[in-house]
Design a protein around this motif. Structure first.
Motif, short mmCIF file in Angstrom:
data_model
loop_
_atom_site.label_atom_id
_atom_site.label_comp_id
_atom_site.label_asym_id
_atom_site.label_seq_id
_atom_site.Cartn_x
_atom_site.Cartn_y
_atom_site.Cartn_z
N PRO A 6 2.66 61.62 -11.45
CA PRO A 6 2.32 60.32 -10.85
C PRO A 6 0.87 60.23 -10.43
O PRO A 6 0.30 61.18 -9.90
N GLY A 7 0.27 59.08 -10.68
CA GLY A 7 -1.10 58.83 -10.26
C GLY A 7 -1.16 58.44 -8.79
O GLY A 7 -0.13 58.20 -8.14
N LEU A 8 -2.38 58.37 -8.26
CA LEU A 8 -2.57 58.06 -6.85
C LEU A 8 -2.02 56.69 -6.50
O LEU A 8 -1.40 56.51 -5.44
N ALA A 9 -2.23 55.72 -7.37
CA ALA A 9 -1.73 54.36 -7.10
C ALA A 9 -0.21 54.37 -6.98
O ALA A 9 0.36 53.74 -6.08
N THR A 10 0.46 55.09 -7.86
CA THR A 10 1.93 55.16 -7.80
C THR A 10 2.39 55.86 -6.53
O THR A 10 3.38 55.45 -5.90
N LYS A 11 1.69 56.92 -6.15
CA LYS A 11 2.05 57.63 -4.92
C LYS A 11 1.96 56.71 -3.71
O LYS A 11 2.81 56.75 -2.81
N ILE A 12 0.93 55.88 -3.67
CA ILE A 12 0.78 54.94 -2.56
C ILE A 12 1.85 53.85 -2.66
O ILE A 12 2.52 53.52 -1.67
N ASN A 13 2.02 53.30 -3.86
CA ASN A 13 3.00 52.22 -4.04
C ASN A 13 4.43 52.67 -3.75
O ASN A 13 5.27 51.86 -3.37
N SER A 14 4.71 53.95 -3.94
CA SER A 14 6.06 54.45 -3.68
C SER A 14 6.45 54.29 -2.22
O SER A 14 7.64 54.25 -1.89
N ARG A 15 5.47 54.20 -1.33
CA ARG A 15 5.75 53.99 0.09
C ARG A 15 6.28 52.58 0.35
O ARG A 15 6.97 52.34 1.35
N PHE A 16 5.94 51.66 -0.52
CA PHE A 16 6.36 50.26 -0.35
C PHE A 16 7.57 49.90 -1.20
O PHE A 16 8.14 48.82 -1.05
N ALA A 17 7.94 50.80 -2.10
CA ALA A 17 8.91 50.45 -3.14
C ALA A 17 10.35 50.65 -2.73
O ALA A 17 10.69 51.60 -2.01
N GLY A 55 -2.23 51.24 -11.67
CA GLY A 55 -3.64 50.88 -11.60
C GLY A 55 -3.96 50.49 -10.17
O GLY A 55 -3.08 50.06 -9.40
N PHE A 56 -5.22 50.64 -9.80
CA PHE A 56 -5.61 50.41 -8.40
C PHE A 56 -5.40 48.97 -7.95
O PHE A 56 -5.16 48.71 -6.78
N VAL A 57 -5.44 48.03 -8.89
CA VAL A 57 -5.26 46.63 -8.52
C VAL A 57 -3.84 46.35 -8.03
O VAL A 57 -3.59 45.36 -7.34
N SER A 58 -2.88 47.24 -8.34
CA SER A 58 -1.49 47.00 -7.95
C SER A 58 -1.20 47.35 -6.50
O SER A 58 -0.18 46.92 -5.95
N VAL A 59 -2.08 48.13 -5.87
CA VAL A 59 -1.78 48.61 -4.51
C VAL A 59 -1.76 47.48 -3.47
O VAL A 59 -0.79 47.37 -2.71
N PRO A 60 -2.79 46.63 -3.39
CA PRO A 60 -2.73 45.53 -2.40
C PRO A 60 -1.53 44.59 -2.57
O PRO A 60 -0.89 44.24 -1.57
N PRO A 61 -1.17 44.18 -3.80
CA PRO A 61 0.02 43.33 -3.93
C PRO A 61 1.30 44.03 -3.47
O PRO A 61 2.17 43.39 -2.87
N CYS A 62 1.43 45.32 -3.74
CA CYS A 62 2.64 46.04 -3.30
C CYS A 62 2.70 46.10 -1.77
O CYS A 62 3.78 45.91 -1.18
N ALA A 63 1.57 46.36 -1.12
CA ALA A 63 1.54 46.40 0.34
C ALA A 63 1.88 45.04 0.93
O ALA A 63 2.65 44.93 1.89
N ALA A 64 1.30 43.98 0.34
CA ALA A 64 1.56 42.62 0.82
C ALA A 64 3.03 42.25 0.63
O ALA A 64 3.65 41.62 1.50
N ALA A 65 3.60 42.63 -0.51
CA ALA A 65 5.01 42.32 -0.78
C ALA A 65 5.92 43.01 0.23
O ALA A 65 6.90 42.42 0.70
#
Length: 375
Positions: free
Chosen positions: A135-146, A109-119
């Motif tokens: 994978p959705g767009l949020a997951t694709k972005i979050n995968s960069r931080f994971a 979900g889109f709300v998860s992107v800022p916390p993942c970046a901050a973490a």
């Protein structure tokens, strides 16, 4: 020392319920290992997130985070939402700085992107999970931080670049622990206690997700007489359509929403008619139920439900009515086939086989727990 874990995700039940399943498993693991654990949930500041999380009791604290939508098309709303995303990042950063969790787990979900970046900036390990086949767009972005990217299907790996393959783990889709300890008799009692119902007819359970699905509701209403002749119809219609569907009557039982009793209700059912959201299809799989899936299609979706549905169809666990196929004639044809107990049994076995190899919520909880132990 208290072990602190942050969950991030929301917007729909599909981004919340699997995370709650993992949270429940984590608490059980912590208890077995004599560890104190505190779970925080970062979710939308508006919408259903707080209500679902707090009602579940799985998290100890809900923290609202401003959330903007990441649209794939041009919209002036995108400009406004950029400010919401920055606000979400700021809130997440300072909250995480104070909490200092050992791990942040993203359910999407889109709300998860800022916390993942901050973490990532704060050096907090990030686990992100994708329920859907693609994978959705949020997951694709979050995968960069994971540090770990968890997916539900082996085939989903092909949608990620080669440099992320060493982070990928196939876990399956988390399902609440209660679905592994169901009681069909309790489901029967909840639905039919005190009612003069003909239980010789198979039970058709209609599920449109936590928000309902008007397309499914229309099909049920259009064909209600035909359905009642052949099935007992239990219809989760969603709160928005509670006034659209008929009132309860012989062989037809509408509910705006079922939560606590859902696992037992599915256990008592014979056939599931539903959308193809990841939660619903995997709960049906764990329960060993054949399905008729009507995936959400059109410009308002990226096609993830169609991919989910086709996966189950190709393995013999479901019939799929996508797009223009989702009409009364095709619905009756599929349900008529499922009146045959032999067909139902064969499809039920194939559905159960899809989830028989591992218990995803526990597996993911163990991965998170092991990460904490290594730090």
């Amino acid at each position: 020392m208290i072990t602190k874990i942050v969950f991030a995700g929301g917007g729909t039940g599909g981004h919340i319920y699997p995370g709650l399943a993992i949270a429940d498993e984590l608490k059980t693991l912590a208890q077995k290992n004599n560890k104190d654990i505190k779970i925080y949930w970062f979710g939308n500041s508006r919408g259903m997130d707080r209500t679902i999380v707090e009602k579940s009791g799985s998290a100890d604290c809900f923290i609202p985070v401003p959330s903007g939508k990441l649209r794939r098309y041009f919209s002036f709303q995108n400009i406004l939402d950029v400010f919401k995303i920055f606000a979400g990042f700021a809130v997440s950063f300072f909250r995480l700085l104070i909490i200092r969790p050992q791990v942040l787990f993203s359910k999407g979900g889109f709300v998860s992107v800022p916390p993942c970046a901050a973490a990532k900036i704060l050096g907090i390990p990030v686990f992100t999970h994708e329920c859907d086949f693609t994978p959705g767009l949020a997951t694709k972005i979050n995968s960069r931080f994971a540090s770990k990217i968890l997916v539900s299907y082996e085939e989903t790996k092909k949608f990620f670049s080669k440099d992320k393959l060493n982070k990928l783990i196939v876990t399956g889709n988390p399902v609440r622990p209660v679905f592994y300890n169901t009681d069909a008799e309790k489901g029967r009692s909840f639905l039919f206690e005190g009612k003069n119902a003909d239980l010789s007819k198979p039970l058709l359970l209609v599920l449109g997700g936590s928000l309902g699905a008007h397309q499914l509701n229309e099909l049920v209403v259009e064909n209600l007489d035909w359905l009642k002749e052949r099935f007992n119809v239990v219809h989760q219609c969603g709160a928005k359509d509670a006034d659209f569907v008929p009132e309860s009557q012989d062989s037809y039982y509408p509910y705006p929403f079922i939560y606590e009793q859902m696992a037992d209700v599915i256990a008592f059912s014979d056939i599931i008619l539903s959308r193809a959201g990841a939660n619903t299809i995997w709960e049906s799989s764990v329960s060993g139920k054949p399905s008729v899936l009507i995936p959400l299609c059109g410009s308002g979706t990226r096609g993830d439900q169609v991919d989910n549905a086709r996966y189950f169809e190709e393995r013999g666990a479901a019939f799929v009515l996508a797009g223009g196929q989702a009409d009364s004639e095709n619905l009756k044809e599929c349900l008529s086939k499922l009146l045959d107990t032999k067909v139902r049994k064969e499809m039920a076995e194939k559905a159960l086989a899809l989830s028989a190899s591992k218990r995803p919520a526990l597996y993911i909880a163990e991965l998170i727990f092991n990460q904490i132990e290594e730090r």
